[in-house]
Design an enzyme around this catalytic site. Structure first.
Site, mmCIF file in Angstrom:
data_model
loop_
_atom_site.group_PDB
_atom_site.id
_atom_site.type_symbol
_atom_site.label_atom_id
_atom_site.label_comp_id
_atom_site.label_asym_id
_atom_site.label_seq_id
_atom_site.Cartn_x
_atom_site.Cartn_y
_atom_site.Cartn_z
ATOM 1 N N ASN A 174 -17.403 28.146 -22.701
ATOM 2 C CA ASN A 174 -18.010 27.057 -21.939
ATOM 3 C C ASN A 174 -17.690 27.142 -20.444
ATOM 4 O O ASN A 174 -16.534 27.394 -20.069
ATOM 5 C CB ASN A 174 -17.521 25.707 -22.466
ATOM 6 C CG ASN A 174 -17.913 25.495 -23.915
ATOM 7 O OD1 ASN A 174 -18.973 25.915 -24.350
ATOM 8 N ND2 ASN A 174 -17.035 24.832 -24.670
ATOM 9 N N LYS A 206 -17.876 29.879 -28.881
ATOM 10 C CA LYS A 206 -18.241 29.243 -27.609
ATOM 11 C C LYS A 206 -17.412 29.751 -26.433
ATOM 12 O O LYS A 206 -16.215 30.004 -26.537
ATOM 13 C CB LYS A 206 -18.084 27.730 -27.705
ATOM 14 C CG LYS A 206 -19.031 27.038 -28.665
ATOM 15 C CD LYS A 206 -20.481 27.148 -28.212
ATOM 16 C CE LYS A 206 -20.760 26.371 -26.958
ATOM 17 N NZ LYS A 206 -20.507 24.916 -27.102
ATOM 18 N N GLN A 236 -7.548 -2.139 4.127
ATOM 19 C CA GLN A 236 -6.548 -1.367 3.391
ATOM 20 C C GLN A 236 -7.198 -0.563 2.277
ATOM 21 O O GLN A 236 -6.664 0.461 1.843
ATOM 22 C CB GLN A 236 -5.489 -2.316 2.814
ATOM 23 C CG GLN A 236 -4.369 -1.620 2.072
ATOM 24 C CD GLN A 236 -3.239 -2.564 1.745
ATOM 25 O OE1 GLN A 236 -2.484 -2.994 2.615
ATOM 26 N NE2 GLN A 236 -3.119 -2.916 0.475
ATOM 27 N N THR A 261 -39.405 27.569 -8.649
ATOM 28 C CA THR A 261 -39.713 26.225 -8.180
ATOM 29 C C THR A 261 -40.031 25.405 -9.423
ATOM 30 O O THR A 261 -40.616 25.921 -10.386
ATOM 31 C CB THR A 261 -40.919 26.193 -7.215
ATOM 32 O OG1 THR A 261 -42.097 26.641 -7.907
ATOM 33 C CG2 THR A 261 -40.681 27.078 -5.999
ATOM 34 N N HIS A 262 -39.613 24.135 -9.420
ATOM 35 C CA HIS A 262 -39.780 23.271 -10.602
ATOM 36 C C HIS A 262 -39.108 23.878 -11.840
ATOM 37 O O HIS A 262 -39.496 23.574 -12.967
ATOM 38 C CB HIS A 262 -41.265 23.023 -10.892
ATOM 39 C CG HIS A 262 -42.045 22.536 -9.722
ATOM 40 N ND1 HIS A 262 -42.065 21.218 -9.325
ATOM 41 C CD2 HIS A 262 -42.831 23.203 -8.828
ATOM 42 C CE1 HIS A 262 -42.836 21.084 -8.258
ATOM 43 N NE2 HIS A 262 -43.299 22.267 -7.926
ATOM 44 N N LYS A 277 -8.218 3.620 2.346
ATOM 45 C CA LYS A 277 -7.379 4.804 2.161
ATOM 46 C C LYS A 277 -7.528 5.445 0.793
ATOM 47 O O LYS A 277 -7.701 6.668 0.685
ATOM 48 C CB LYS A 277 -5.917 4.452 2.441
ATOM 49 C CG LYS A 277 -5.677 4.099 3.897
ATOM 50 C CD LYS A 277 -4.332 3.472 4.111
ATOM 51 C CE LYS A 277 -4.317 2.716 5.416
ATOM 52 N NZ LYS A 277 -5.282 1.581 5.425
ATOM 53 N N ASN A 326 -1.770 -2.643 13.109
ATOM 54 C CA ASN A 326 -3.222 -2.425 13.129
ATOM 55 C C ASN A 326 -3.591 -1.137 13.858
ATOM 56 O O ASN A 326 -4.408 -0.349 13.378
ATOM 57 C CB ASN A 326 -3.933 -3.615 13.775
ATOM 58 C CG ASN A 326 -3.822 -4.886 12.963
ATOM 59 O OD1 ASN A 326 -3.221 -4.880 11.893
ATOM 60 N ND2 ASN A 326 -4.378 -5.973 13.468
ATOM 61 N N SER A 383 0.817 -1.217 0.000
ATOM 62 C CA SER A 383 0.000 0.000 0.000
ATOM 63 C C SER A 383 0.848 1.263 0.000
ATOM 64 O O SER A 383 0.319 2.365 0.128
ATOM 65 C CB SER A 383 -0.917 0.003 1.238
ATOM 66 O OG SER A 383 -0.145 -0.032 2.434
ATOM 67 N N GLU A 442 -18.911 22.659 -14.731
ATOM 68 C CA GLU A 442 -19.306 21.335 -15.197
ATOM 69 C C GLU A 442 -18.436 20.247 -14.574
ATOM 70 O O GLU A 442 -18.934 19.169 -14.214
ATOM 71 C CB GLU A 442 -19.223 21.281 -16.723
ATOM 72 C CG GLU A 442 -20.293 22.110 -17.411
ATOM 73 C CD GLU A 442 -20.133 22.162 -18.917
ATOM 74 O OE1 GLU A 442 -21.053 22.667 -19.579
ATOM 75 O OE2 GLU A 442 -19.087 21.707 -19.439
ATOM 76 N N SER A 445 -14.270 26.168 -27.617
ATOM 77 C CA SER A 445 -14.534 24.979 -28.425
ATOM 78 C C SER A 445 -13.449 24.823 -29.477
ATOM 79 O O SER A 445 -12.939 25.807 -30.015
ATOM 80 C CB SER A 445 -15.899 25.105 -29.107
ATOM 81 O OG SER A 445 -16.048 24.161 -30.143
ATOM 82 N N TYR A 466 -9.321 -6.468 12.876
ATOM 83 C CA TYR A 466 -8.777 -5.959 11.628
ATOM 84 C C TYR A 466 -8.817 -7.032 10.549
ATOM 85 O O TYR A 466 -8.573 -8.212 10.791
ATOM 86 C CB TYR A 466 -7.328 -5.480 11.824
ATOM 87 C CG TYR A 466 -6.725 -4.894 10.565
ATOM 88 C CD1 TYR A 466 -6.962 -3.563 10.225
ATOM 89 C CD2 TYR A 466 -5.962 -5.668 9.698
ATOM 90 C CE1 TYR A 466 -6.437 -3.023 9.051
ATOM 91 C CE2 TYR A 466 -5.433 -5.142 8.538
ATOM 92 C CZ TYR A 466 -5.680 -3.817 8.222
ATOM 93 O OH TYR A 466 -5.170 -3.295 7.063
#
Length: 462
Positions: free
Chosen positions: A284, A282, A321, A154-155, A324, A109, A22, A289, A276, A316
């Site tokens: 963006n 464009k 492991q 709303t909505h 992490k 441990n 690890s 995003e 773009s 344990y």
């Protein structure tokens, strides 16, 4: 030979070394591991478990190893499996048999349980500070837009006029709760497991409270089985981080909509936008995003942690492991998102005129028109029905409510008078909502003041 290889007659297969190791991801805990080992050595010396001279030599050499690691002079080995064995192997290579005494009364441990708690405590503080910085930027935006009217939805349908400051303060409340959740999670992370051993403690007379105090823990774990097998704190933090990302993602979604041509409420700064490869016009909102998209990986890490732990017997197991990489990735992702999101907010342009124009459409003052009738004595349900018919009339005649003549108003109710025009203007619709938590200027200013006081009261670190 591996430090644990006494009962083995064959070397571990090379592929197993790679699979079992690890070090590629837990090496980031080198500082916490060494700090924990130095405290453990100091305690072993004070308690007479090893000599004071050996304890001091171990501490001195560990400090040198830490310095060498930070200078880039140490190369960790896959064969040594993890950060704990790597550090111990280096220690033994430098001071011989004295270094072998460090692991007295300790297991990997409880050592890894200590390291990850220490590491996550530091990261909780880091992320908390980032959220506080974000809050301060949002407060500045709110103060600059106390009179900026836009439609509330709303909505995703226009509902009632509010201010941009009021809208921003909604997210401030979300991030305030996020800070509180982190602080609460910190309490359950801030418990010291060292001394739990592999699962049953040790016969050595360790002073666990001494180590806990030196390492800045509020207390010690009270059950050795739980001390080494608990990962609730990591799962809880993963949950806190998922909620933070959910809030960032919701905000990002609105920013993406608002920066579209159809809304044109905001414009992202060039430094936080991309173009773009084929369409030269464009601009963006890629930062927003990506923040929205990265919420999915943080959610996934939470589910991974829950799944890893869901059927593990005490104490344990090597499955643990897997905790992490998941929690480290969530921490890294959130730490990447918050600062760039904060700078994106700080630099974006607010198109106040477009917001106001949008609030004028969609009959956002219809509720206030109904309330006008209620104040004249008409029951709310009757007023609701009257205004519903009025809206339909406006739609059919391509008019806004405030564009109706008084004669047209009276066709719906004879009690409507000239004062109606003042009562349903957008400014009045907003300013009359003075209740605590409402969009009226004085209410938002009070909310801003309360949050500023709260942020000022927070400790610099937990």
């Amino acid at each position: 030979m591996k430090l644990w290889g006494g009962r083995f007659q064959k070397n571990t297969d090379r592929s197993v070394d790679d699979f079992n190791s690890s070090i590629r991801f837990d090496c980031r805990m080198y500082k916490q591991d060494i700090r924990g080992s130095m405290a453990h050595a100091r305690m072993l010396g004070k308690c007479g478990i090893i000599s004071e001279a050996d304890a001091k030599l171990i501490q001195k050499t560990l400090a040198e190893i830490l310095d060498d690691i930070e200078k880039g002079l140490v190369e960790f080995e896959v064969d040594a499996e993890d950060i704990h064995m790597n550090v111990e192997k280096i220690l033994i290579s430098r001071i011989g048999d004295v270094g072998k005494r460090l692991h007295t009364g300790r297991s990997r441990n409880d050592q890894v349980a200590l390291d990850i708690r220490m590491y996550l405590k530091d990261e909780i503080n880091n992320i908390r500070d980032m959220l506080i910085s974000l809050e301060k930027v949002l407060l500045e935006k709110a103060e600059d837009n106390l009179d900026t009217i836009l439609p509330g939805y709303t909505h995703l349908q226009k509902a009632q006029p509010i201010t941009f400051a009021h809208h921003i303060m909604a997210y401030c409340q979300m991030f305030k709760r996020d800070i509180e959740r982190l602080e609460d999670c910190f309490k359950r992370t801030n418990v010291m497991p060292l001394g739990s051993g592999a699962l049953a403690g040790t016969t050595y007379p360790l002073d666990r409270y001494m180590v806990a105090e030196e390492l800045g823990f509020a207390g010690i774990t009270e059950n050795s089985l739980d001390g080494v097998s608990d990962r609730d704190f990591a799962i809880e933090l993963a949950s806190c981080l998922s909620i933070i990302m959910m809030h960032l993602s919701r905000f990002s979604e609105e920013l993406i909509l608002w920066s579209s041509h159809e809304f044109s409420f905001i414009e992202m700064d060039d430094a936080y936008s991309t173009g773009s490869s084929i369409m030269p016009q464009k601009k963006n909102p890629d930062v927003a995003e990506l923040v929205r998209g990265k919420s999915g990986r943080v959610y996934g890490n939470l589910m991974a942690l829950l799944t890893v732990m869901k059927s593990l017997p005490l104490a344990y197991n090597k499955d643990m492991q897997e905790d992490k990489e998941a929690i480290f990735d969530s921490v890294d992702t959130v730490k990447m998102c918050i600062p760039v999101f904060t700078r994106m907010i700080a630099t974006m342009k607010i198109r106040k005129e477009n917001m106001y124009k949008a609030a004028q459409g969609g009959f956002t003052n219809a509720t206030d028109m109904a309330d006008y009738l209620v104040k004249k004595g008409i029951p709310f349900r009757d007023a609701h029905a009257i205004i519903g018919k009025m809206v339909l009339y406006c739609i059919n005649n391509n008019k806004a409510i405030e564009e109706l003549s008084l004669e047209e108003f009276k066709n719906f109710s004879g009690i409507i008078e000239e004062d109606v025009y003042n009562e349903i203007c957008l400014e009045k619709c907003v300013s009359e909502r003075k209740l605590p938590g409402g969009p009226a200027k004085e209410s938002v200013m009070k909310s801003i003041s309360n949050l500023k006081e709260h942020l000022a009261s927070l400790k610099q670190s937990l």
